[in-house]
Design a protein around this motif. Sequence first.
Motif, PDB file in Angstrom:
ATOM      1  N   UNK A   1     -56.365  -7.051  -1.642  1.00  0.00           N
ATOM      2  CA  UNK A   1     -56.539  -5.643  -1.994  1.00  0.00           C
ATOM      3  C   UNK A   1     -57.274  -4.891  -0.882  1.00  0.00           C
TER       4      UNK A   1
ATOM      5  N   UNK B   1     -57.158  -5.593   2.225  1.00  0.00           N
ATOM      6  CA  UNK B   1     -56.172  -5.392   3.293  1.00  0.00           C
ATOM      7  C   UNK B   1     -55.265  -4.197   2.973  1.00  0.00           C
ATOM      8  N   UNK B   2     -54.858  -4.089   1.697  1.00  0.00           N
ATOM      9  CA  UNK B   2     -54.078  -2.914   1.290  1.00  0.00           C
ATOM     10  C   UNK B   2     -54.864  -1.636   1.595  1.00  0.00           C
ATOM     11  N   UNK B   3     -56.127  -1.646   1.177  1.00  0.00           N
ATOM     12  CA  UNK B   3     -56.945  -0.438   1.318  1.00  0.00           C
ATOM     13  C   UNK B   3     -57.107  -0.033   2.780  1.00  0.00           C
ATOM     14  N   UNK B   4     -57.074  -1.018   3.693  1.00  0.00           N
ATOM     15  CA  UNK B   4     -57.240  -0.686   5.104  1.00  0.00           C
ATOM     16  C   UNK B   4     -55.902  -0.529   5.818  1.00  0.00           C
ATOM     17  N   UNK B   5     -54.826  -0.427   5.030  1.00  0.00           N
ATOM     18  CA  UNK B   5     -53.550  -0.041   5.615  1.00  0.00           C
ATOM     19  C   UNK B   5     -52.649  -1.189   6.035  1.00  0.00           C
ATOM     20  N   UNK B   6     -53.002  -2.434   5.708  1.00  0.00           N
ATOM     21  CA  UNK B   6     -52.076  -3.534   6.020  1.00  0.00           C
ATOM     22  C   UNK B   6     -50.914  -3.478   5.036  1.00  0.00           C
TER      23      UNK B   6
ATOM     24  N   UNK C   1     -46.921  -5.228   4.116  1.00  0.00           N
ATOM     25  CA  UNK C   1     -45.857  -6.210   4.318  1.00  0.00           C
ATOM     26  C   UNK C   1     -46.141  -7.265   5.385  1.00  0.00           C
TER      27      UNK C   1
ATOM     28  N   UNK D   1     -47.515  -7.275   8.398  1.00  0.00           N
ATOM     29  CA  UNK D   1     -48.863  -7.336   8.953  1.00  0.00           C
ATOM     30  C   UNK D   1     -49.817  -8.007   7.972  1.00  0.00           C
TER      31      UNK D   1
ATOM     32  N   UNK E   1     -51.498 -11.419   9.185  1.00  0.00           N
ATOM     33  CA  UNK E   1     -52.910 -11.347   9.563  1.00  0.00           C
ATOM     34  C   UNK E   1     -53.855 -11.853   8.466  1.00  0.00           C
ATOM     35  N   UNK E   2     -53.475 -11.700   7.212  1.00  0.00           N
ATOM     36  CA  UNK E   2     -54.413 -12.018   6.134  1.00  0.00           C
ATOM     37  C   UNK E   2     -53.920 -13.181   5.271  1.00  0.00           C
TER      38      UNK E   2
END
Lengths: 235, 257
Positions: A132, A134-139, A141, A143, A147-148
């Motif tokens: 979540x 990562x979602x919030x920081x714009x990652x 699909x 990426x 990355x995560x």
Amino acid sequence: MGGILGFGPNGWGPALLSGALVTIEITIGAFICGLVIGTLTAAARLSRVPPLVVLARGYTTICRAIPELLLILVLYYLGSQLLNEALHAIGLGDAPISGFATAIIVLGLVQGAYASEIIRGAILAIPYGQIEAAHAFGHARILLFRRIILPTMLPMAIGGLSNLWMVLIKDSALISVVGYSELLYTAKQAAGYTQRYFLFYVVAAAVYYAMTLVSNIGIRSIEGRFGRWMPVRAR
Amino acid sequence: MLPKLVEVDGLRKSFGPVEVLKGVSLTARQGDVLALIGGSGSGKSTLLRCLNLLEMPNGGRLVVNGEEVAIRHDRHNRPMLADRRQLARIRSGVGMVFQSFNLWPHLTVLQNVMEAPIHVMGEKRAEATEHAMSLLERVGLTEKRDVYPGFLSGGQQQRVAIARALAIRPRLLLFDEPTSALDPELVGEVLKVIRGLADEGRTMILVTHEMRFARDVASHVCFLRGGVIEEEGPPRELFSNPQTAACRQFIGTHLAH
């Protein structure tokens, strides 16, 4: 005795050595193939896109339900027949079906089915908050996955995947049924030719054992690398 | 008047049959510090999470950083963005700090702070490193730059998370109960950092149970109950003279200890 195992004119040394190399090549090839297929299948199963989920689930079910030996036979003989018929239909001659490629593809397909379940479980075990964030920081699909998700699920998948690797070293021997000279096939030939069955089968067993021993060392060092960021390291 | 960064009007959000936000309206102008308070299940976290679209609202108007969020509904009547590219734009202007930190465990402190600037926003590594180091200095964790989050205390992790949120140079900062997962003795160090951000005029919206902190730092307080803002106002008024019985009782129990 040193003579028939050695590298002299009557020795089976070079043949056994190349058989062992082929076994290693098949194992590495099929493992990588299995990892790629497994990761894609896990991603498909978690995608929540209904057709992808059904496809992935069908594949894992079938490939885990049928004996690998049978799959190898079916894919090798049926696959080559279908391919040749297709080639004839467009006016071309027979295609050479390589035992090596068959081995990697078939074993890779089976590995992929098992690997996908391990990887899926490991992904589901990632605390959702990290994804979540990562979602919030714009990652999004790819990426996000690269990355995560991929690096954080690895420590949780490594145990299951190393099991698969161990099984795969030995399963590569199954490919001998289509007459491909990997370690077991070569040992069988040598045993039949020299009538020294016990000797050559023990040698083959020792070589498989050595491969697993070396693998163990490799796996332990890979696991150790995760200790860098996992506060509780499993030793 | 300073420009409005957040405009929410009649915002509604349901999870299945349960309506969690039943028409919420609020405005945050540049430099405002909004505190959202209320009991659990009042909808305050959901409201915050709608602002960077971690939750997609079912209805109402939502403007973030001057951009109106366009929502449409799919054939199952689930809300979704009319234009997916809006997601990246909205999120790149909003920094979020979570209750349970949610740092990425496989990245060092410095890498956590640099992750979004480099990989999402395409900043140059040298530039991102310099910026990240200045942020770590500001939260007092320069010497922990190469440590993995799993080896830090909760307070240190949350300060890294704040640096990570600042690293994307956000116009708006969201805090979702930033001290609720911390041991009592670690709360102070995190609040101090947040207070510093408020003092320098950053626009922030925070969900918090720290009533004293809300009273001292916020410019405006909203008390949520049952999915609506039941009462709101400047902290001095709201805390010293709550109008509704529910708000009075909530503040009474939370300011007492």
